[in-house]
Design an enzyme around this catalytic site. Sequence first.
Site, PDB file in Angstrom:
ATOM      1  N   GLY A   1       0.825  -1.202   0.000  1.00 50.57           N
ATOM      2  CA  GLY A   1       0.000   0.000   0.000  1.00 50.57           C
ATOM      3  C   GLY A   1       0.852   1.241   0.000  1.00 50.57           C
ATOM      4  O   GLY A   1       2.085   1.191  -0.002  1.00 50.57           O
TER       5      GLY A   1
ATOM      6  N   MET B   1       2.387   4.964   1.239  1.00 55.93           N
ATOM      7  CA  MET B   1       3.002   5.450   2.487  1.00 55.93           C
ATOM      8  C   MET B   1       1.903   5.904   3.464  1.00 55.93           C
ATOM      9  O   MET B   1       0.882   6.440   3.024  1.00 55.93           O
ATOM     10  CB  MET B   1       3.853   6.675   2.205  1.00 55.93           C
ATOM     11  CG  MET B   1       5.207   6.374   1.668  1.00 55.93           C
ATOM     12  SD  MET B   1       5.923   7.951   1.237  1.00 55.93           S
ATOM     13  CE  MET B   1       7.597   7.468   1.049  1.00 55.93           C
TER      14      MET B   1
ATOM     15  N   SER C   1      -0.068   4.164   5.119  1.00 55.44           N
ATOM     16  CA  SER C   1      -1.270   3.328   5.133  1.00 55.44           C
ATOM     17  C   SER C   1      -1.259   2.354   6.308  1.00 55.44           C
ATOM     18  O   SER C   1      -2.237   1.618   6.507  1.00 55.44           O
ATOM     19  CB  SER C   1      -1.406   2.568   3.809  1.00 55.44           C
ATOM     20  OG  SER C   1      -0.302   1.707   3.603  1.00 55.44           O
TER      21      SER C   1
ATOM     22  N   LYS D   1       1.390   0.038   6.982  1.00 53.73           N
ATOM     23  CA  LYS D   1       2.069  -1.234   6.706  1.00 53.73           C
ATOM     24  C   LYS D   1       2.961  -1.645   7.878  1.00 53.73           C
ATOM     25  O   LYS D   1       2.935  -2.791   8.306  1.00 53.73           O
ATOM     26  CB  LYS D   1       2.909  -1.129   5.420  1.00 53.73           C
ATOM     27  CG  LYS D   1       2.088  -0.801   4.186  1.00 53.73           C
ATOM     28  CD  LYS D   1       2.944  -0.742   2.944  1.00 53.73           C
ATOM     29  CE  LYS D   1       3.965   0.380   2.943  1.00 53.73           C
ATOM     30  NZ  LYS D   1       3.380   1.724   2.989  1.00 53.73           N
ATOM     31  N   SER D   2       3.756  -0.686   8.367  1.00 53.45           N
ATOM     32  CA  SER D   2       4.645  -1.023   9.490  1.00 53.45           C
ATOM     33  C   SER D   2       3.831  -1.368  10.733  1.00 53.45           C
ATOM     34  O   SER D   2       4.164  -2.312  11.452  1.00 53.45           O
ATOM     35  CB  SER D   2       5.590   0.142   9.807  1.00 53.45           C
ATOM     36  OG  SER D   2       6.455   0.366   8.715  1.00 53.45           O
TER      37      SER D   2
ATOM     38  N   GLU E   1       9.868  -2.395   4.491  1.00 53.44           N
ATOM     39  CA  GLU E   1      10.408  -1.588   3.386  1.00 53.44           C
ATOM     40  C   GLU E   1      10.996  -2.488   2.291  1.00 53.44           C
ATOM     41  O   GLU E   1      12.063  -2.205   1.725  1.00 53.44           O
ATOM     42  CB  GLU E   1      11.475  -0.597   3.896  1.00 53.44           C
ATOM     43  CG  GLU E   1      11.001   0.348   4.993  1.00 53.44           C
ATOM     44  CD  GLU E   1      10.054   1.448   4.507  1.00 53.44           C
ATOM     45  OE1 GLU E   1       9.692   1.467   3.304  1.00 53.44           O
ATOM     46  OE2 GLU E   1       9.666   2.277   5.334  1.00 53.44           O
TER      47      GLU E   1
ATOM     48  N   CYS F   1      -6.362  10.369   1.769  1.00 49.45           N
ATOM     49  CA  CYS F   1      -5.871  11.406   0.859  1.00 49.45           C
ATOM     50  C   CYS F   1      -5.872  12.746   1.594  1.00 49.45           C
ATOM     51  O   CYS F   1      -6.912  13.170   2.105  1.00 49.45           O
ATOM     52  CB  CYS F   1      -6.754  11.477  -0.383  1.00 49.45           C
ATOM     53  SG  CYS F   1      -6.301  12.837  -1.484  1.00 49.45           S
TER      54      CYS F   1
ATOM     55  N   CYS G   1      -8.431  15.341  -0.401  1.00 48.37           N
ATOM     56  CA  CYS G   1      -9.899  15.229  -0.437  1.00 48.37           C
ATOM     57  C   CYS G   1     -10.489  14.323   0.638  1.00 48.37           C
ATOM     58  O   CYS G   1     -11.702  14.286   0.809  1.00 48.37           O
ATOM     59  CB  CYS G   1     -10.347  14.753  -1.816  1.00 48.37           C
ATOM     60  SG  CYS G   1     -10.037  13.000  -2.099  1.00 48.37           S
TER      61      CYS G   1
ATOM     62  N   CYS H   1      -5.267  10.156  -3.263  1.00 51.00           N
ATOM     63  CA  CYS H   1      -6.063   9.230  -4.069  1.00 51.00           C
ATOM     64  C   CYS H   1      -5.662   9.382  -5.536  1.00 51.00           C
ATOM     65  O   CYS H   1      -4.893  10.286  -5.899  1.00 51.00           O
ATOM     66  CB  CYS H   1      -7.553   9.501  -3.883  1.00 51.00           C
ATOM     67  SG  CYS H   1      -8.087  11.035  -4.646  1.00 51.00           S
TER      68      CYS H   1
HETATM   69  P1  ADP Z   1       3.478   2.835   6.416  1.00 49.05           P
HETATM   70  O1  ADP Z   1       4.389   1.767   6.974  1.00 49.05           O
HETATM   71  O2  ADP Z   1       2.421   2.295   5.488  1.00 49.05           O
HETATM   72  O3  ADP Z   1       4.213   4.014   5.811  1.00 49.05           O
HETATM   73  P2  ADP Z   1       3.018   3.489   9.173  1.00 49.05           P
HETATM   74  O4  ADP Z   1       2.571   2.215   9.843  1.00 49.05           O
HETATM   75  O5  ADP Z   1       4.460   3.876   9.324  1.00 49.05           O
HETATM   76  O6  ADP Z   1       2.638   3.421   7.619  1.00 49.05           O
HETATM   77  O7  ADP Z   1       2.157   4.732   9.637  1.00 49.05           O
HETATM   78  C1  ADP Z   1       0.745   4.707   9.685  1.00 49.05           C
HETATM   79  C2  ADP Z   1       0.306   5.909  10.500  1.00 49.05           C
HETATM   80  O8  ADP Z   1       0.575   7.094   9.773  1.00 49.05           O
HETATM   81  C3  ADP Z   1      -1.183   5.995  10.763  1.00 49.05           C
HETATM   82  O9  ADP Z   1      -1.577   5.227  11.878  1.00 49.05           O
HETATM   83  C4  ADP Z   1      -1.387   7.472  11.039  1.00 49.05           C
HETATM   84  O10 ADP Z   1      -1.172   7.769  12.398  1.00 49.05           O
HETATM   85  C5  ADP Z   1      -0.237   8.157  10.274  1.00 49.05           C
HETATM   86  N1  ADP Z   1      -0.644   8.951   9.139  1.00 49.05           N
HETATM   87  C6  ADP Z   1       0.009  10.070   8.722  1.00 49.05           C
HETATM   88  N2  ADP Z   1      -0.543  10.567   7.598  1.00 49.05           N
HETATM   89  C7  ADP Z   1      -1.591   9.768   7.277  1.00 49.05           C
HETATM   90  C8  ADP Z   1      -2.564   9.739   6.207  1.00 49.05           C
HETATM   91  N3  ADP Z   1      -2.564  10.669   5.248  1.00 49.05           N
HETATM   92  N4  ADP Z   1      -3.467   8.753   6.199  1.00 49.05           N
HETATM   93  C9  ADP Z   1      -3.480   7.821   7.177  1.00 49.05           C
HETATM   94  N5  ADP Z   1      -2.602   7.792   8.204  1.00 49.05           N
HETATM   95  C10 ADP Z   1      -1.648   8.745   8.261  1.00 49.05           C
HETATM   96 ZN    ZN Z   2      -7.992  12.789  -3.125  1.00 55.68          ZN
END
Ligand code: ADP
Ligand code: ZN
Length: 205
Positions: A19, A21, A23, A25-26, A94, A150, A153, A188
């Site tokens: 997914g 960034m 989202s 994943k970590s 990553e 997003c 929006c 989005c």
């Molecule tokens: P990833 O590993 O996918 O980059 P992380 O697990 O590091 O994601 O981070 C997820 C966290 O990022 C969410 O729980 C939320 O607190 C934060 N976050 C920051 N910006 C957003 C966004 N635009 N949409 C959703 N979560 C976000």
């Molecule tokens: Zn959007």
Amino acid sequence: MIGDMYPAGAGGWIEVICGVMFSGKSEELIRRVRRALIARKRVQVFKSHLDERYAGLYHVSSHDGRTVEAVPVDSPEQIFRLLAPDTQVVAIDEAQFLPVSIVPLATSLAASGRRVILAGADTDFRGEPFGAMPQLLAVAEQVDKLHAICVVCGNPASRNQRLIDGRPARYDSPTIMVGGEDSYEARCRSCHSVPRKDEDQLVIV
Ligand code: ADP
Ligand code: ZN
């Protein structure tokens, strides 16, 4: 609940968490690792540190005090060298930054009876497949695609928007800008912008 499909006691398998960034994943990888620790599995966690901005290492602790550190790596061969023979669960964060030899490594780990959990961005800032992620998605038993929000929006975000000096990065800028002055936003499809040099995008109306 995602990530709990394959029971302990089965042979090895591969799970991919992909997914955009931000989202989660970590967070999801850590949740699965914590549950594996609760199940008293022997777990190793690795994280690509190709770009120093992504080097934010973490450790995962279960409530009963068991802790595992994410170990920084820059190649699948390094993971192979660091692997303990009795490890049952291998988690790799990553994964999009690792070379394509991560695919045979993940496959061998699964063939040896291990649970392999890989997290990574499936698309780059252009919205195109990132590194070995497409192959990993294809060979995995289980794939979960997560979304962020997003920032423009508020709809579910599936794209990484790269900004350079606050403006959308052009299509021909490098996929990985080590030490660059760029930043990223979750967006989005319709709010995602990647200007091309020749603006030759196929437009379907
Ligand atoms: P990833 O590993 O996918 O980059 P992380 O697990 O590091 O994601 O981070 C997820 C966290 O990022 C969410 O729980 C939320 O607190 C934060 N976050 C920051 N910006 C957003 C966004 N635009 N949409 C959703 N979560 C976000
Ligand atoms: Zn959007």
